[in-house]
Design a protein around this motif. Structure first.
Motif, PDB file in Angstrom:
ATOM      1  N   THR A 202      14.739 -13.327   2.587  1.00  0.00           N
ATOM      2  CA  THR A 202      13.411 -13.249   1.998  1.00  0.00           C
ATOM      3  C   THR A 202      12.385 -12.845   3.056  1.00  0.00           C
ATOM      4  N   LYS A 203      11.397 -12.095   2.620  1.00  0.00           N
ATOM      5  CA  LYS A 203      10.292 -11.739   3.516  1.00  0.00           C
ATOM      6  C   LYS A 203       9.093 -12.591   3.154  1.00  0.00           C
TER       7      LYS A 203
ATOM      8  N   THR B 224       4.880 -13.884   4.381  1.00  0.00           N
ATOM      9  CA  THR B 224       3.663 -13.450   5.083  1.00  0.00           C
ATOM     10  C   THR B 224       3.621 -14.114   6.449  1.00  0.00           C
TER      11      THR B 224
ATOM     12  N   ASP C 147       7.743  -6.162   9.371  1.00  0.00           N
ATOM     13  CA  ASP C 147       7.795  -5.030   8.425  1.00  0.00           C
ATOM     14  C   ASP C 147       6.507  -5.030   7.623  1.00  0.00           C
ATOM     15  N   ARG C 148       6.230  -3.902   6.961  1.00  0.00           N
ATOM     16  CA  ARG C 148       5.051  -3.799   6.100  1.00  0.00           C
ATOM     17  C   ARG C 148       5.514  -3.683   4.643  1.00  0.00           C
ATOM     18  N   ASP C 149       4.750  -4.321   3.774  1.00  0.00           N
ATOM     19  CA  ASP C 149       5.079  -4.179   2.353  1.00  0.00           C
ATOM     20  C   ASP C 149       4.424  -2.918   1.802  1.00  0.00           C
ATOM     21  N   LYS C 150       4.501  -2.717   0.487  1.00  0.00           N
ATOM     22  CA  LYS C 150       3.962  -1.481  -0.095  1.00  0.00           C
ATOM     23  C   LYS C 150       2.446  -1.394   0.023  1.00  0.00           C
ATOM     24  N   ASN C 151       1.767  -2.518   0.211  1.00  0.00           N
ATOM     25  CA  ASN C 151       0.306  -2.522   0.404  1.00  0.00           C
ATOM     26  C   ASN C 151      -0.093  -2.433   1.873  1.00  0.00           C
TER      27      ASN C 151
ATOM     28  N   LYS D  98       0.643  -4.720   4.182  1.00  0.00           N
ATOM     29  CA  LYS D  98       0.466  -6.047   4.775  1.00  0.00           C
ATOM     30  C   LYS D  98       1.731  -6.431   5.540  1.00  0.00           C
TER      31      LYS D  98
ATOM     32  N   LYS E 277       4.868  -8.394   6.884  1.00  0.00           N
ATOM     33  CA  LYS E 277       5.798  -9.383   6.354  1.00  0.00           C
ATOM     34  C   LYS E 277       6.879  -9.604   7.403  1.00  0.00           C
TER      35      LYS E 277
ATOM     36  N   ASP F 197      10.772 -11.105   7.999  1.00  0.00           N
ATOM     37  CA  ASP F 197      12.018 -11.508   7.356  1.00  0.00           C
ATOM     38  C   ASP F 197      12.427 -12.881   7.895  1.00  0.00           C
TER      39      ASP F 197
END
Length: 135
Positions: free
Chosen positions: A2-3, A5, A33-37, A39, A41, A43
């Motif tokens: 799971t990723k 914040t 890592d970056r999410d689709k927005n 931001k 994240k 792991d």
């Protein structure tokens, strides 16, 4: 895995977000890592790799606080010891300065006595030739 914040990751490992950024992310120890927005994240497998068991939650923070408190107490004790030693050194210095002042005053007094004796020997009344002296 799971990723999460960065705030959640910091809570999971028991450090602040600032510490997470400064010590781990900026130095490259922990990858983000970056999410689709866009931001950031993290792991949870990365958290496990870097921190080991992450189920502790806030216990790491409390242990850090305990370590800091112990260190603070140790430093206060050392500081008090150094303050006592400093006071002793200052008292010793003052005593030595007073002793030096007395010694310098005595040297000055002795020089004056020597100068007075020299004057008496060089210009005293006994240096004139008397008529009754055989030589």
């Amino acid at each position: 895995m799971t990723k999460v914040t960065l705030t959640e990751a910091a809570q999971m490992v028991g450090v602040s977000r600032v510490t997470l950024y400064k010590r781990y992310i900026n130095s490259g120890i922990l990858s983000v890592d970056r999410d689709k927005n866009g931001k950031p994240k993290v792991d949870t497998s990365e958290l496990l790799r870097v921190f080991g068991d992450i189920s502790k939650g806030g216990t790491a923070v409390s242990s850090e606080r305990n370590d800091i408190q112990e260190l603070t107490v140790e430093l206060r004790i050392k500081n008090e010891g150094l303050q006592v030693e400093l006071q002793a050194c200052r008292a010793l210095l003052q005593a030595r300065q007073e002793e030096l002042g007395r010694a310098l005053a005595e040297i000055d007094w002795l020089r004056k006595k020597v100068d007075a004796m020299e004057q008496r020997l060089l210009t005293g009344p006994d240096t004139k030739h008397r008529w009754w002296w055989p030589w």
